[in-house]
Design an enzyme around this catalytic site. Structure first.
Site, PDB file in Angstrom:
ATOM      1  N   LYS A 278       0.810  -1.229   0.000  1.00 44.48           N
ATOM      2  CA  LYS A 278       0.000   0.000   0.000  1.00 44.48           C
ATOM      3  C   LYS A 278       0.846   1.282   0.000  1.00 44.48           C
ATOM      4  O   LYS A 278       0.382   2.320  -0.463  1.00 44.48           O
ATOM      5  CB  LYS A 278      -0.932   0.016   1.209  1.00 44.48           C
ATOM      6  CG  LYS A 278      -2.086  -0.964   1.102  1.00 44.48           C
ATOM      7  CD  LYS A 278      -3.044  -0.790   2.258  1.00 44.48           C
ATOM      8  CE  LYS A 278      -4.165  -1.799   2.176  1.00 44.48           C
ATOM      9  NZ  LYS A 278      -5.204  -1.592   3.168  1.00 44.48           N
ATOM     10  N   ASP A 314     -10.108   2.905   2.030  1.00 42.54           N
ATOM     11  CA  ASP A 314     -10.171   2.385   3.411  1.00 42.54           C
ATOM     12  C   ASP A 314     -10.687   3.469   4.352  1.00 42.54           C
ATOM     13  O   ASP A 314     -11.518   3.224   5.226  1.00 42.54           O
ATOM     14  CB  ASP A 314      -8.771   1.982   3.902  1.00 42.54           C
ATOM     15  CG  ASP A 314      -8.349   0.609   3.391  1.00 42.54           C
ATOM     16  OD1 ASP A 314      -9.234  -0.203   3.070  1.00 42.54           O
ATOM     17  OD2 ASP A 314      -7.130   0.368   3.311  1.00 42.54           O
TER      18      ASP A 314
HETATM   19  P1  NAP Z   1      -0.594  -3.933  11.134  1.00 44.75           P
HETATM   20  O1  NAP Z   1      -0.192  -2.753  10.361  1.00 44.75           O
HETATM   21  O2  NAP Z   1       0.310  -5.127  11.184  1.00 44.75           O
HETATM   22  O3  NAP Z   1      -0.851  -3.457  12.669  1.00 44.75           O
HETATM   23  C1  NAP Z   1      -1.157  -4.409  13.666  1.00 44.75           C
HETATM   24  C2  NAP Z   1      -1.555  -3.664  14.952  1.00 44.75           C
HETATM   25  O4  NAP Z   1      -1.992  -4.646  15.901  1.00 44.75           O
HETATM   26  C3  NAP Z   1      -0.400  -2.899  15.604  1.00 44.75           C
HETATM   27  O5  NAP Z   1      -0.909  -1.741  16.208  1.00 44.75           O
HETATM   28  C4  NAP Z   1       0.091  -3.909  16.658  1.00 44.75           C
HETATM   29  O6  NAP Z   1       0.733  -3.299  17.758  1.00 44.75           O
HETATM   30  C5  NAP Z   1      -1.221  -4.505  17.104  1.00 44.75           C
HETATM   31  N1  NAP Z   1      -1.051  -5.829  17.712  1.00 44.75           N
HETATM   32  C6  NAP Z   1      -0.685  -6.972  17.098  1.00 44.75           C
HETATM   33  N2  NAP Z   1      -0.675  -7.987  17.991  1.00 44.75           N
HETATM   34  C7  NAP Z   1      -1.014  -7.461  19.199  1.00 44.75           C
HETATM   35  C8  NAP Z   1      -1.180  -8.001  20.501  1.00 44.75           C
HETATM   36  N3  NAP Z   1      -0.984  -9.290  20.741  1.00 44.75           N
HETATM   37  N4  NAP Z   1      -1.572  -7.169  21.489  1.00 44.75           N
HETATM   38  C9  NAP Z   1      -1.789  -5.870  21.254  1.00 44.75           C
HETATM   39  N5  NAP Z   1      -1.648  -5.281  20.047  1.00 44.75           N
HETATM   40  C10 NAP Z   1      -1.266  -6.078  19.030  1.00 44.75           C
HETATM   41  O7  NAP Z   1      -2.008  -4.496  10.645  1.00 44.75           O
HETATM   42  P2  NAP Z   1      -3.229  -3.646  10.006  1.00 44.75           P
HETATM   43  O8  NAP Z   1      -3.094  -3.621   8.527  1.00 44.75           O
HETATM   44  O9  NAP Z   1      -3.355  -2.374  10.726  1.00 44.75           O
HETATM   45  O10 NAP Z   1      -4.474  -4.624  10.316  1.00 44.75           O
HETATM   46  C11 NAP Z   1      -4.934  -4.827  11.643  1.00 44.75           C
HETATM   47  C12 NAP Z   1      -6.240  -5.632  11.620  1.00 44.75           C
HETATM   48  O11 NAP Z   1      -7.237  -4.898  10.914  1.00 44.75           O
HETATM   49  C13 NAP Z   1      -6.111  -6.981  10.879  1.00 44.75           C
HETATM   50  O12 NAP Z   1      -6.880  -7.943  11.561  1.00 44.75           O
HETATM   51  C14 NAP Z   1      -6.728  -6.691   9.524  1.00 44.75           C
HETATM   52  O13 NAP Z   1      -7.289  -7.863   8.911  1.00 44.75           O
HETATM   53  C15 NAP Z   1      -7.817  -5.691   9.888  1.00 44.75           C
HETATM   54  N6  NAP Z   1      -8.209  -4.819   8.760  1.00 44.75           N
HETATM   55  C16 NAP Z   1      -9.499  -4.866   8.371  1.00 44.75           C
HETATM   56  C17 NAP Z   1      -9.918  -4.074   7.324  1.00 44.75           C
HETATM   57  C18 NAP Z   1     -11.346  -4.157   6.881  1.00 44.75           C
HETATM   58  O14 NAP Z   1     -11.661  -3.772   5.757  1.00 44.75           O
HETATM   59  N7  NAP Z   1     -12.229  -4.628   7.744  1.00 44.75           N
HETATM   60  C19 NAP Z   1      -9.036  -3.201   6.686  1.00 44.75           C
HETATM   61  C20 NAP Z   1      -7.710  -3.164   7.136  1.00 44.75           C
HETATM   62  C21 NAP Z   1      -7.307  -3.979   8.172  1.00 44.75           C
HETATM   63  P3  NAP Z   1       2.328  -3.004  17.729  1.00 44.75           P
HETATM   64  O15 NAP Z   1       2.502  -1.725  16.982  1.00 44.75           O
HETATM   65  O16 NAP Z   1       2.671  -2.904  19.167  1.00 44.75           O
HETATM   66  O17 NAP Z   1       2.963  -4.182  17.067  1.00 44.75           O
END
Ligand code: NAP
Length: 500
Positions: A278, A314
Site C-alpha cells: 500500500k 479504506d
Molecule cells: P498492522 O499494520 O500489522 O498493525 C497491527 C496492529 O496490531 C499494531 O498496532 C500492533 O501493535 C497490534 N497488535 C498486534 N498484535 C497485538 C497483541 N498481541 N496485542 C496488542 N496489540 C497487538 O495491521 P493492520 O493492517 O493495521 O491490520 C490490523 C487488523 O485490521 C487486521 O486484523 C486486519 O485484517 C484488519 N483490517 C481490516 C480491514 C477491513 O476492511 N475490515 C481493513 C484493514 C485492516 P504493535 O505496533 O505494538 O505491534
C-alpha cells in the site's frame, strides 16, 4: 476450452470422474501414467468428450517409471485407435507415427522457471509441425506471465501456453483473452495434475471463464500473500451483477513498481492494493489523491488513458460505516465532530482511520501496545496517545479496535476488558475473520452499537467498484458474498479442527 485431467488410479473412480467432467469441461485428458495397465483402446469409448492421451515421465511431472519404448507404444496405440488428441513431449515426438484424425500436441514443460529462451523453445516445438503446440513453464515472478501472453499473441499455430505455480494463475485464467487453445482445470481440490491448477468450478463460477475474450477488461488485487483474498469473490460477483465484461484476478506480486510497469502492456483497468504494497505502490503512480498522500497509503488504482491514479477507500469506508452507525445530524456537522474516540492500534488500518476521524472533527486518542508508534501517528494529527493500559481509564463515545487481536486463529482474545464497554457506546471492530469477534460479542451483550470489520471491508470494496466503473456498487450482493465466503471458511476450519 477447458481441459480436465483425469488423475484417478482406478477404473471405478475414472468412470465417476468422467461423468463429472462431462458437466465442467470441453476436453478430458487421460493420464496413462496414473492408470497402471490401462489400454487407450479401452479408454477411448468411455468419454463423451474429446480426449487427450498423455503419459508423463517423472522428469515431466508425471508418474511413468517404465521403459520409454513401452510409453511410446501406449501413445502409438492411442493414435492407431483414432484418439482425438495425443500429447507427446518435444524430445520424444520423433518416435510417434502421427496420422489423422488424431491431432498431435507437442509439448514442453519446465517445472523450474520460465526460461530466457522461451521464443526458441517455442520455435523448436513449432518446427516439428504439431497440430497444437504446448509450452508450459513455471512462473517465478508474476512478470513471467507477460512472456507467455506475448507467445500466444505471436503464435503461428494453435498453441497452449501458460505458467504453473501460484504466480502463474493469471496466465491460466486469461488464456482466452490472448487466444490460447485451452487451459487446464482440476475436477476438485486435491485432483490437480500440476501446481497452481484452479478447479473447473473456480474457472466457471468465480472467473466466468467462458465469457473471457480479447475485449474483457482486467482488474485485480496486488498483494503478498494473496491466496486467501476475498476481493476476487466480491468484485467478480459485482461485475457479473452489473453485466460488465470484466474479470478480477489475484496478483501475487513481489516488486509492485516493476509489476505495474510490466502489466501496463495488458493493460489492467484497475487494481486493489493490499499488504505489503500500500505504501510502495505510490511511487509507481502518475497521480495520488491528496487524502491518500496524507495517509501515506493507496489501496485503489484506476487506469485512465494509460495514466495510473491512486486513492484510498479504506479511510472513507471506515468513516462512512461509523457515520451511518451514529446517524446523520441535521446540518453540515459530522456526527463524529466533538465525539471522544479511542483508537486501539497504530498499524496500517489505524492510520487510514485516524486521518479520517481527524477530518470529521473527532477528539482522538490513539492507544497502542508499542506506545512510541501511537505517538508517531498521533503527533502530526494533534491527538492524544498512550499505551494499552490507558484503556482502563478511558471513557469514550466510540471505541475502535484496529489491532489484529481477536483475528483467526486466536479468536478467543480481546484487548478490551468488558468493564470498558458501556450501553450506547459505539464499538467498531476492524477484524473480519472471524466475522463476529469476541469484542463484538461482548460489546453487543453490553448494549453497545456495533460496526463489524465486514461492514468496513464491504464498503471499501464498494467504493473501489465505483471508482473503476462510475456505477453504484451492488452493496447487498457484495456483503452476501463476503458473509457466505467467510462462513464457508469458518465451517471448513471447524471441520478440519474437528477431524484432527
Ligand atoms: P498492522 O499494520 O500489522 O498493525 C497491527 C496492529 O496490531 C499494531 O498496532 C500492533 O501493535 C497490534 N497488535 C498486534 N498484535 C497485538 C497483541 N498481541 N496485542 C496488542 N496489540 C497487538 O495491521 P493492520 O493492517 O493495521 O491490520 C490490523 C487488523 O485490521 C487486521 O486484523 C486486519 O485484517 C484488519 N483490517 C481490516 C480491514 C477491513 O476492511 N475490515 C481493513 C484493514 C485492516 P504493535 O505496533 O505494538 O505491534
Amino acid at each position: 476450452m477447458i481441459c480436465v485431467p483425469l488423475v484417478s488410479s482406478s477404473r471405478e473412480e475414472l468412470e465417476r470422474d468422467l461423468h463429472e467432467a462431462a458437466r465442467a469441461a470441453d476436453v478430458v485428458e487421460f493420464r496413462l501414467d496414473y492408470l497402471a495397465g490401462a489400454r487407450p483402446r479401452e479408454l477411448l469409448p468411455l468419454s463423451r468428450l474429446p480426449a487427450i492421451f498423455t503419459c508423463r515421465r517423472r522428469s515431466d511431472g508425471g508418474r511413468w517409471e517404465g521403459r520409454e519404448s513401452d510409453r511410446l507404444a501406449l501413445l502409438q496405440e492411442a493414435v492407431d485407435a483414432g484418439a482425438p488428441y495425443v500429447d507427446v513431449e518435444v524430445d520424444a515426438a520423433a518416435g510417434l507415427r502421427r496420422r489423422p484424425p488424431t491431432r498431435t500436441i507437442i509439448s514442453y514443460h519446465n517445472f523450474e522457471e520460465t526460461p530466457e529462451d522461451l521464443e526458441d523453445v517455442y520455435a523448436r516445438v513449432a518446427s516439428l509441425h504439431p497440430d497444437v503446440a504446448k509450452v508450459v513453464t513455471t512462473a517465478r515472478d508474476i512478470l513471467d506471465n507477460l512472456r507467455l501472453f506475448r507467445l500466444l499473441q505471436r503464435a503461428s499455430l494453435p498453441t497452449i501456453a501458460f505458467a504453473m505455480g501460484e504466480r502463474g494463475l493469471v496466465s491460466r485464467v486469461l488464456t482466452p483473452k490472448f487466444g490460447g487453445y485451452l487451459t487446464f482445470a482440476s475436477l476438485r481440490r486435491g485432483a490437480e495434475s500440476a501446481p497452481g491448477q484452479p478447479t473447473a468450478e473456480e474457472l466457471h463460477s468465480l472467473y466466468r471463464y467462458r465469457q473471457i475474450s480479447a475485449r474483457t477488461a482486467v482488474f485485480g488485487v496486488i498483494g503478498n500473500p494473496i491466496g486467501h483474498s476475498l476481493s476476487p469473490h466480491i468484485h467478480n460477483a459485482a461485475f457479473r451483477q452489473a453485466g460488465l465484461d470484466a474479470v478480477y484476478l489475484p496478483f501475487l506480486v513481489d516488486d509492485v513498481v516493476k509489476f505495474l510497469q510490466g502489466f501496463a502492456a495488458i493493460p489492467v483497468a484497475g487494481y486493489s492494493v493490499t499488504l505489503p504494497h500500500k505504501v510502495a505502490v505510490m511511487s509507481a503512480l502518475d497521480e495520488v489523491e491528496p487524502m491518500a498522500r496524507e495517509i501515506g497509503a493507496v489501496n485503489t488504482v484506476v487506469s485512465r488513458d494509460g495514466r495510473l491514479f491512486g486513492s484510498n477507500t479504506d479511510c472513507a469506508a471506515a468513516v462512512g460505516a461509523l457515520v451511518s452507525a451514529l446517524g446523520d445530524r441535521p446540518g453540515d456537522r459530522s456526527p463524529l465532530a466533538g465525539k471522544s474516540v479511542v483508537l486501539l492500534g497504530a498499524g496500517g488500518a489505524a492510520r487510514a482511520l485516524a486521518y479520517g476521524l481527524r477530518r470529521e472533527g473527532a477528539l482522538l486518542t490513539i492507544l497502542n501496545r508499542t506506545a512510541a508508534k501511537a505517538e508517531e501517528l498521533a503527533r502530526p494529527l494533534g491527538s492524544q496517545w498512550g499505551g494499552l493500559e490507558g484503556l482502563a481509564q478511558s471513557r469514550c463515545d466510540v471505541l475502535i479496535n484496529t489491532t489484529s487481536v481477536g483475528m483467526h486463529p486466536r479468536v478467543e482474545e480481546s484487548i478490551v476488558p468488558p468493564a470498558a464497554l458501556r450501553p450506547g457506546m459505539v464499538v467498531f471492530e476492524a477484524v473480519y475473520n472471524p466475522m463476529k469477534t469476541r469484542l463484538l460479542r461482548e460489546a453487543e451483550a453490553a448494549g453497545c452499537l456495533t460496526v463489524s470489520g465486514v461492514d468496513w471491508f464491504v464498503e471499501q470494496a464498494a467504493l473501489q467498484f465505483e471508482t473503476w466503473t462510475g456505477r453504484s456498487a451492488p452493496r447487498r450482493l457484495m456483503r452476501d458474498i463476503v458473509v457466505a465466503t467467510l462462513a464457508e471458511r469458518e465451517a471448513e476450519r471447524s471441520r478440519t479442527s474437528g477431524a484432527t
